[in-house]
Write a protein that holds these residues in place. Structure first.
Motif, PDB file in Angstrom:
ATOM      1  N   ASP A  51      33.278  46.398  28.009  1.00 25.82           N
ATOM      2  CA  ASP A  51      31.877  46.554  28.366  1.00 25.82           C
ATOM      3  C   ASP A  51      31.736  47.928  29.005  1.00 25.82           C
ATOM      4  OD1 ASP A  51      29.142  45.488  29.494  1.00 25.82           O
ATOM      5  OD2 ASP A  51      30.251  46.218  31.228  1.00 25.82           O
ATOM      6  N   ARG A  52      30.622  48.568  28.785  1.00 22.46           N
ATOM      7  CA  ARG A  52      30.362  49.860  29.426  1.00 22.46           C
ATOM      8  C   ARG A  52      29.229  49.689  30.437  1.00 22.46           C
ATOM      9  NH1 ARG A  52      30.391  54.425  24.648  1.00 22.46           N
ATOM     10  NH2 ARG A  52      32.545  54.100  23.964  1.00 22.46           N
ATOM     11  N   THR A  53      29.584  49.316  31.648  1.00 16.23           N
ATOM     12  CA  THR A  53      28.591  49.213  32.705  1.00 16.23           C
ATOM     13  C   THR A  53      28.419  50.600  33.305  1.00 16.23           C
ATOM     14  OG1 THR A  53      29.153  46.912  33.140  1.00 16.23           O
ATOM     15  CG2 THR A  53      28.006  48.107  34.888  1.00 16.23           C
ATOM     16  N   ILE A  54      27.171  51.030  33.433  1.00 15.83           N
ATOM     17  CA  ILE A  54      26.871  52.395  33.857  1.00 15.83           C
ATOM     18  C   ILE A  54      26.203  52.381  35.227  1.00 15.83           C
ATOM     19  CG2 ILE A  54      25.456  54.432  33.335  1.00 15.83           C
ATOM     20  CD1 ILE A  54      25.910  53.736  30.348  1.00 15.83           C
ATOM     21  N   ILE A  55      26.740  53.203  36.126  1.00 11.65           N
ATOM     22  CA  ILE A  55      26.163  53.390  37.460  1.00 11.65           C
ATOM     23  C   ILE A  55      25.795  54.864  37.591  1.00 11.65           C
ATOM     24  CG2 ILE A  55      26.568  53.311  39.949  1.00 11.65           C
ATOM     25  CD1 ILE A  55      28.830  51.290  39.346  1.00 11.65           C
ATOM     26  N   ARG A  56      24.563  55.139  37.911  1.00  5.73           N
ATOM     27  CA  ARG A  56      24.151  56.527  38.122  1.00  5.73           C
ATOM     28  C   ARG A  56      24.666  57.012  39.478  1.00  5.73           C
ATOM     29  NH1 ARG A  56      20.925  58.773  34.455  1.00  5.73           N
ATOM     30  NH2 ARG A  56      19.996  57.381  32.938  1.00  5.73           N
ATOM     31  N   VAL A  57      25.239  58.204  39.498  1.00 10.33           N
ATOM     32  CA  VAL A  57      25.748  58.801  40.728  1.00 10.33           C
ATOM     33  C   VAL A  57      24.552  59.298  41.540  1.00 10.33           C
ATOM     34  CG1 VAL A  57      27.181  60.645  41.693  1.00 10.33           C
ATOM     35  CG2 VAL A  57      27.940  59.405  39.644  1.00 10.33           C
ATOM     36  N   ARG A  71      36.933  43.889  33.254  1.00 12.06           N
ATOM     37  CA  ARG A  71      38.139  44.297  33.985  1.00 12.06           C
ATOM     38  C   ARG A  71      37.878  44.235  35.488  1.00 12.06           C
ATOM     39  NH1 ARG A  71      42.855  47.479  32.878  1.00 12.06           N
ATOM     40  NH2 ARG A  71      42.818  46.408  30.877  1.00 12.06           N
ATOM     41  N   GLU A  72      36.673  44.620  35.910  1.00 13.30           N
ATOM     42  CA  GLU A  72      36.311  44.552  37.330  1.00 13.30           C
ATOM     43  C   GLU A  72      36.331  43.104  37.816  1.00 13.30           C
ATOM     44  OE1 GLU A  72      35.040  45.940  41.134  1.00 13.30           O
ATOM     45  OE2 GLU A  72      36.014  46.920  39.454  1.00 13.30           O
ATOM     46  N   GLU A  73      35.786  42.191  37.033  1.00 17.09           N
ATOM     47  CA  GLU A  73      35.806  40.771  37.409  1.00 17.09           C
ATOM     48  C   GLU A  73      37.239  40.262  37.541  1.00 17.09           C
ATOM     49  OE1 GLU A  73      33.437  39.004  34.323  1.00 17.09           O
ATOM     50  OE2 GLU A  73      31.558  39.744  35.194  1.00 17.09           O
ATOM     51  N   LYS A  74      38.106  40.688  36.635  1.00 20.28           N
ATOM     52  CA  LYS A  74      39.520  40.302  36.683  1.00 20.28           C
ATOM     53  C   LYS A  74      40.181  40.831  37.961  1.00 20.28           C
ATOM     54  CE  LYS A  74      43.639  40.701  33.776  1.00 20.28           C
ATOM     55  NZ  LYS A  74      44.147  41.235  32.510  1.00 20.28           N
ATOM     56  N   ARG A  93      47.253  46.699  42.963  1.00 22.59           N
ATOM     57  CA  ARG A  93      46.829  47.411  44.155  1.00 22.59           C
ATOM     58  C   ARG A  93      45.395  47.006  44.400  1.00 22.59           C
ATOM     59  NH1 ARG A  93      43.796  52.287  43.783  1.00 22.59           N
ATOM     60  NH2 ARG A  93      43.234  52.660  41.648  1.00 22.59           N
ATOM     61  N   PHE A  94      45.032  46.884  45.631  1.00 22.62           N
ATOM     62  CA  PHE A  94      43.711  46.387  45.958  1.00 22.62           C
ATOM     63  C   PHE A  94      42.891  47.402  46.724  1.00 22.62           C
ATOM     64  CE2 PHE A  94      46.253  42.539  45.284  1.00 22.62           C
ATOM     65  CZ  PHE A  94      45.524  42.022  44.229  1.00 22.62           C
ATOM     66  N   ASN A  95      43.197  48.658  46.543  1.00 17.12           N
ATOM     67  CA  ASN A  95      42.369  49.702  47.122  1.00 17.12           C
ATOM     68  C   ASN A  95      41.206  49.941  46.177  1.00 17.12           C
ATOM     69  OD1 ASN A  95      44.243  50.111  49.191  1.00 17.12           O
ATOM     70  ND2 ASN A  95      45.442  51.465  47.891  1.00 17.12           N
ATOM     71  N   PRO A  96      40.031  50.178  46.692  1.00 12.98           N
ATOM     72  CA  PRO A  96      38.910  50.458  45.797  1.00 12.98           C
ATOM     73  C   PRO A  96      39.155  51.732  44.997  1.00 12.98           C
ATOM     74  CG  PRO A  96      38.179  50.284  48.088  1.00 12.98           C
ATOM     75  CD  PRO A  96      39.659  50.210  48.090  1.00 12.98           C
ATOM     76  N   SER A  97      38.594  51.778  43.799  1.00 13.75           N
ATOM     77  CA  SER A  97      38.675  52.995  42.991  1.00 13.75           C
ATOM     78  C   SER A  97      37.456  53.882  43.240  1.00 13.75           C
ATOM     79  CB  SER A  97      38.792  52.658  41.507  1.00 13.75           C
ATOM     80  OG  SER A  97      37.720  51.831  41.098  1.00 13.75           O
ATOM     81  N   TYR A 108      36.904  48.187  42.001  1.00 14.18           N
ATOM     82  CA  TYR A 108      38.354  48.091  42.124  1.00 14.18           C
ATOM     83  C   TYR A 108      39.056  48.387  40.803  1.00 14.18           C
ATOM     84  CZ  TYR A 108      37.789  46.179  46.752  1.00 14.18           C
ATOM     85  OH  TYR A 108      37.479  46.032  48.086  1.00 14.18           O
ATOM     86  N   SER A 109      38.312  48.580  39.749  1.00 17.58           N
ATOM     87  CA  SER A 109      38.906  48.829  38.438  1.00 17.58           C
ATOM     88  C   SER A 109      38.774  50.303  38.063  1.00 17.58           C
ATOM     89  CB  SER A 109      38.216  47.960  37.382  1.00 17.58           C
ATOM     90  OG  SER A 109      36.831  48.235  37.338  1.00 17.58           O
ATOM     91  N   ARG A 110      39.415  50.659  36.969  1.00 15.02           N
ATOM     92  CA  ARG A 110      39.360  52.027  36.457  1.00 15.02           C
ATOM     93  C   ARG A 110      37.912  52.378  36.132  1.00 15.02           C
ATOM     94  NH1 ARG A 110      42.430  50.871  32.816  1.00 15.02           N
ATOM     95  NH2 ARG A 110      44.307  51.503  33.906  1.00 15.02           N
TER      96      ARG A 110
END
Length: 139
Positions: A51-57, A71-74, A93-97, A108-110
């Motif tokens: 899925d390509r979820t898009i967040i505007r910076v 992948r984020e849900e996983k 690893r559980f550091n935020p990305s 938390y995902s790529r």
């Protein structure tokens, strides 16, 4: 490969963090899943949803972060399991990305930073984008 078809992106959580690289736009989804070898991606492509979820910076025109919500849900399920059972998988690893406090978003995902056109096409980052997006990407 035709160099004109390449797009420049900033990848978070691939070979490390905040990596700028050029890719073939057709390989965008493979990269979001962590595949650098297109043969391996073709072999595994039906094993994981994309899925390509898009967040505007914030405070930018067309700069976006793109991530795979599946992948984020996983990753969030793994984090929840860790919290509940206090078991550590040495490969997790559980550091935020990425953290975007203005929007209340923690990933938390790529994720991949690039630009988006008015038509919704993902395109290369531009000069000066690295500094704008890196303030939201963890180290």
């Amino acid at each position: 490969m035709n160099k004109e078809k390449k797009m420049t992106i900033i990848a978070q959580g691939l070979y490390g963090n905040r990596m700028m690289t050029s890719i073939d736009p057709e390989h965008f989804d493979a990269l979001m899943l962590g595949y650098l070898d297109m043969g391996a991606y073709e072999f595994m492509r039906n094993e994981e949803k994309i899925d390509r979820t898009i967040i505007r910076v914030p405070d930018t025109e067309n700069l976006v972060l793109v991530y795979n919500r599946f992948r984020e849900e996983k990753r969030l399920r793994s984090l929840q399991e860790f919290i509940q059972t206090v078991r550590i998988n040495k490969f997790d690893r559980f550091n935020p990305s990425a953290v975007i406090p203005e929007k209340g978003i923690v990933l938390y995902s790529r994720c991949i930073a690039c630009r988006i056109t008015e038509e919704g096409e993902l395109v290369s980052v531009e000069q000066g984008d690295y500094e704008k997006v890196c303030r939201y990407l963890t180290q």
